[in-house]
Design an enzyme around this catalytic site. Sequence first.
Site, PDB file in Angstrom:
ATOM      1  N   CYS A 172      18.834  33.602  19.930  1.00 52.51           N
ATOM      2  CA  CYS A 172      17.214  33.464  19.998  1.00 52.51           C
ATOM      3  C   CYS A 172      17.105  33.048  21.699  1.00 52.51           C
ATOM      4  O   CYS A 172      18.079  33.086  22.351  1.00 52.51           O
ATOM      5  CB  CYS A 172      16.568  32.617  19.190  1.00 52.51           C
ATOM      6  SG  CYS A 172      16.922  30.819  19.318  1.00 52.51           S
ATOM      7  N   ASN A 200      17.640  28.563  21.480  1.00 46.31           N
ATOM      8  CA  ASN A 200      19.061  28.112  20.551  1.00 46.31           C
ATOM      9  C   ASN A 200      18.620  26.593  19.979  1.00 46.31           C
ATOM     10  O   ASN A 200      19.506  25.991  19.983  1.00 46.31           O
ATOM     11  CB  ASN A 200      20.246  28.264  21.448  1.00 46.31           C
ATOM     12  CG  ASN A 200      21.573  28.164  20.364  1.00 46.31           C
ATOM     13  OD1 ASN A 200      22.214  27.430  20.861  1.00 46.31           O
ATOM     14  ND2 ASN A 200      21.433  28.496  19.072  1.00 46.31           N
ATOM     15  N   CYS A 207      15.772  26.498  17.773  1.00 47.98           N
ATOM     16  CA  CYS A 207      14.748  26.719  16.693  1.00 47.98           C
ATOM     17  C   CYS A 207      15.473  27.871  15.536  1.00 47.98           C
ATOM     18  O   CYS A 207      15.951  27.429  14.582  1.00 47.98           O
ATOM     19  CB  CYS A 207      13.173  26.929  16.843  1.00 47.98           C
ATOM     20  SG  CYS A 207      12.382  25.696  17.776  1.00 47.98           S
ATOM     21  N   ARG A 208      15.067  29.086  16.073  1.00 46.40           N
ATOM     22  CA  ARG A 208      15.360  30.104  15.170  1.00 46.40           C
ATOM     23  C   ARG A 208      16.719  30.342  14.601  1.00 46.40           C
ATOM     24  O   ARG A 208      17.299  30.470  13.714  1.00 46.40           O
ATOM     25  CB  ARG A 208      14.622  31.316  15.489  1.00 46.40           C
ATOM     26  CG  ARG A 208      13.044  31.184  15.584  1.00 46.40           C
ATOM     27  CD  ARG A 208      12.609  32.511  16.515  1.00 46.40           C
ATOM     28  NE  ARG A 208      12.780  32.515  17.899  1.00 46.40           N
ATOM     29  CZ  ARG A 208      12.613  33.122  18.641  1.00 46.40           C
ATOM     30  NH1 ARG A 208      12.013  34.345  18.394  1.00 46.40           N
ATOM     31  NH2 ARG A 208      12.942  33.067  19.898  1.00 46.40           N
ATOM     32  N   SER A 209      17.642  30.558  15.922  1.00 49.96           N
ATOM     33  CA  SER A 209      19.008  30.971  15.717  1.00 49.96           C
ATOM     34  C   SER A 209      19.749  29.601  15.229  1.00 49.96           C
ATOM     35  O   SER A 209      20.765  30.022  14.232  1.00 49.96           O
ATOM     36  CB  SER A 209      19.668  31.635  17.138  1.00 49.96           C
ATOM     37  OG  SER A 209      19.743  30.386  17.970  1.00 49.96           O
ATOM     38  N   ASP A 252       8.386  32.954  16.823  1.00 49.50           N
ATOM     39  CA  ASP A 252       9.000  31.841  17.410  1.00 49.50           C
ATOM     40  C   ASP A 252       8.272  30.487  17.168  1.00 49.50           C
ATOM     41  O   ASP A 252       7.309  30.381  17.416  1.00 49.50           O
ATOM     42  CB  ASP A 252       9.042  32.014  18.834  1.00 49.50           C
ATOM     43  CG  ASP A 252       9.970  30.937  19.458  1.00 49.50           C
ATOM     44  OD1 ASP A 252      10.099  29.871  18.952  1.00 49.50           O
ATOM     45  OD2 ASP A 252      10.643  31.192  20.613  1.00 49.50           O
TER      46      ASP A 252
HETATM   47  P1  4NP Z   1      14.034  29.561  19.778  1.00 43.66           P
HETATM   48  O1  4NP Z   1      12.715  28.671  20.299  1.00 43.66           O
HETATM   49  O2  4NP Z   1      14.114  30.703  20.882  1.00 43.66           O
HETATM   50  O3  4NP Z   1      13.725  29.736  18.547  1.00 43.66           O
HETATM   51  O4  4NP Z   1      14.870  28.376  20.063  1.00 43.66           O
HETATM   52  C1  4NP Z   1      12.261  28.253  21.841  1.00 43.66           C
HETATM   53  C2  4NP Z   1      12.886  27.000  22.190  1.00 43.66           C
HETATM   54  C3  4NP Z   1      12.671  26.713  23.407  1.00 43.66           C
HETATM   55  C4  4NP Z   1      11.981  27.166  24.316  1.00 43.66           C
HETATM   56  C5  4NP Z   1      11.442  28.649  24.047  1.00 43.66           C
HETATM   57  C6  4NP Z   1      11.739  29.299  22.386  1.00 43.66           C
HETATM   58  N1  4NP Z   1      11.648  27.084  25.669  1.00 43.66           N
HETATM   59  O5  4NP Z   1      11.099  27.595  26.439  1.00 43.66           O
HETATM   60  O6  4NP Z   1      12.428  25.685  25.910  1.00 43.66           O
END
Ligand code: 4NP
Length: 154
Positions: free
Chosen positions: A8, A11, A13-15, A123
């Site tokens: 994702c 890395n 939250c989702r993955s 997300d």
């Molecule tokens: P993820 O969510 O892709 O599901 O881990 C996010 C976590 C952090 C950020 C964006 C999406 N960020 O912009 O820091």
Amino acid sequence: MIKILFVCLGNICRSPMAEYVMRDMVEKAGLSERFTIESAATSPYEVGSPIYPPARKKLSRNGIDASPHRSRQIRQEDYDNYDLIIGMDASNMRHMLRVFGGDDEGKLSLLLQHCGRSGDVADPWYTGDFDATWRDVNDGCRAILHALRTQYGW
Ligand code: 4NP
């Protein structure tokens, strides 16, 4: 040995949710020795960070400990090192195709494709809805495990 990499944007939250849910399912099925399951980010934004606390809490309320997790970014060699590389959204897919220089061996997919759905895992970093992510991640991981068990006759 089947090697799975969930991917994702951050890395955190989702993955990692998909990684730890899939590990839990595989363990409960007694199939842990057949798998390596990891996750990575397309971005460098959170490299070295643990899983985001609301995601960790959602997992721990369901008996899954994701505290060892640290974010890392995908690398070109990941393409050779994994069998299935599974993104959460269309933007992840575009980014992976750039980093890996294509998908000659057909290793890339989106998580929800595995349960017959089009579209993205929303997300929760932006939506705040960790319950929806939990459901999507469980649906996708269950479908992946079911398909592999059917394919390999486990
Ligand atoms: P993820 O969510 O892709 O599901 O881990 C996010 C976590 C952090 C950020 C964006 C999406 N960020 O912009 O820091």
